[in-house]
Design a protein around this motif. Structure first.
Motif, PDB file in Angstrom:
ATOM      1  N   ASP A   1       3.350   9.659   0.169  1.00 48.63           N
ATOM      2  CA  ASP A   1       3.880  10.300  -1.033  1.00 48.63           C
ATOM      3  C   ASP A   1       4.795   9.316  -1.752  1.00 48.63           C
ATOM      4  O   ASP A   1       6.020   9.393  -1.644  1.00 48.63           O
ATOM      5  N   PRO A   2       4.226   8.366  -2.509  1.00 48.13           N
ATOM      6  CA  PRO A   2       5.053   7.339  -3.142  1.00 48.13           C
ATOM      7  C   PRO A   2       6.050   7.906  -4.152  1.00 48.13           C
ATOM      8  O   PRO A   2       7.130   7.384  -4.328  1.00 48.13           O
TER       9      PRO A   2
ATOM     10  N   GLU B   1       9.182   4.594   7.141  1.00 45.23           N
ATOM     11  CA  GLU B   1       9.388   4.446   5.703  1.00 45.23           C
ATOM     12  C   GLU B   1       8.101   4.042   5.007  1.00 45.23           C
ATOM     13  O   GLU B   1       7.765   4.570   3.942  1.00 45.23           O
ATOM     14  N   GLN B   2       7.381   3.096   5.596  1.00 41.59           N
ATOM     15  CA  GLN B   2       6.117   2.657   4.998  1.00 41.59           C
ATOM     16  C   GLN B   2       5.099   3.788   4.978  1.00 41.59           C
ATOM     17  O   GLN B   2       4.350   3.945   4.022  1.00 41.59           O
ATOM     18  N   GLN B   3       5.074   4.580   6.039  1.00 44.51           N
ATOM     19  CA  GLN B   3       4.152   5.709   6.096  1.00 44.51           C
ATOM     20  C   GLN B   3       4.488   6.725   5.011  1.00 44.51           C
ATOM     21  O   GLN B   3       3.601   7.235   4.333  1.00 44.51           O
ATOM     22  N   LEU B   4       5.750   7.016   4.850  1.00 46.80           N
ATOM     23  CA  LEU B   4       6.171   7.946   3.812  1.00 46.80           C
ATOM     24  C   LEU B   4       5.822   7.391   2.438  1.00 46.80           C
ATOM     25  O   LEU B   4       5.334   8.124   1.574  1.00 46.80           O
ATOM     26  N   LEU B   5       6.026   6.106   2.237  1.00 49.38           N
ATOM     27  CA  LEU B   5       5.709   5.483   0.956  1.00 49.38           C
ATOM     28  C   LEU B   5       4.222   5.566   0.659  1.00 49.38           C
ATOM     29  O   LEU B   5       3.815   5.843  -0.459  1.00 49.38           O
ATOM     30  N   SER B   6       3.397   5.377   1.675  1.00 53.01           N
ATOM     31  CA  SER B   6       1.946   5.436   1.445  1.00 53.01           C
ATOM     32  C   SER B   6       1.466   6.881   1.286  1.00 53.01           C
ATOM     33  O   SER B   6       0.534   7.135   0.534  1.00 53.01           O
TER      34      SER B   6
END
Length: 148
Positions: free
Chosen positions: A22-23, A15-20
């Motif tokens: 493509d926020p 989730e954190q990777q996805l947020l960083s």
């Protein structure tokens, strides 16, 4: 079946990777950032719903039968008040704060506060490749390490 601690950590990292990466997409998929059903909104909503129910019962009992038009009108209004109170209670309107993960689990198992969106951590190199490419590389590394 609940997730194990390891699976939960992996999910949080993804989730954190996805947020960083493509926020904008991540915030779209996460939906509105609010907590559902804060204590205050539940109490107010239930109070309004009870008041609407009391108005509905009082309307039926106190207004004589020859004034049925008034009964239907006031009863319908009381029903809408009840419905509004219930919707307010379950929607979480008035619940404060921001939902989502409050921290990040590192590779060593320690937790750290969640980084702000758009900010890079100091001393960390920029990631190479898209999210899916990095995910596939991780999967290959794990498979090679396990059956290697």
């Amino acid at each position: 079946m609940p997730l194990s601690e390891h699976e939960q950590r992996l999910l949080e990292q993804m989730e954190q990777q996805l947020l960083s990466d493509d926020p904008r997409f991540a915030s779209t998929m996460r939906g509105p950032r609010r907590q559902g059903g804060g204590k205050r909104s539940v109490v107010v909503g239930v109070g309004v719903a009870v008041a609407g129910l009391a108005a509905l019962v009082a309307t039926v009992i106190l207004i004589p039968a020859e004034h049925r038009g008034w009964v239907y009108g006031i009863g319908g209004l009381a029903f809408l008040v009840m419905l509004g109170g219930i919707l307010y209670a379950v929607s979480g309107a008035g619940g404060g704060g921001e939902s989502g993960p409050v921290g990040v689990v590192g590779a060593d198992g320690r937790t750290a506060p969640r980084p702000q969106a758009g900010h890079q951590r100091p001393g960390r190199p920029r990631r190479q490749g898209t999210f899916m490419q990095r995910l596939e590389q991780r999967w290959d590394r794990r498979r090679d390490d396990r059956w290697g």
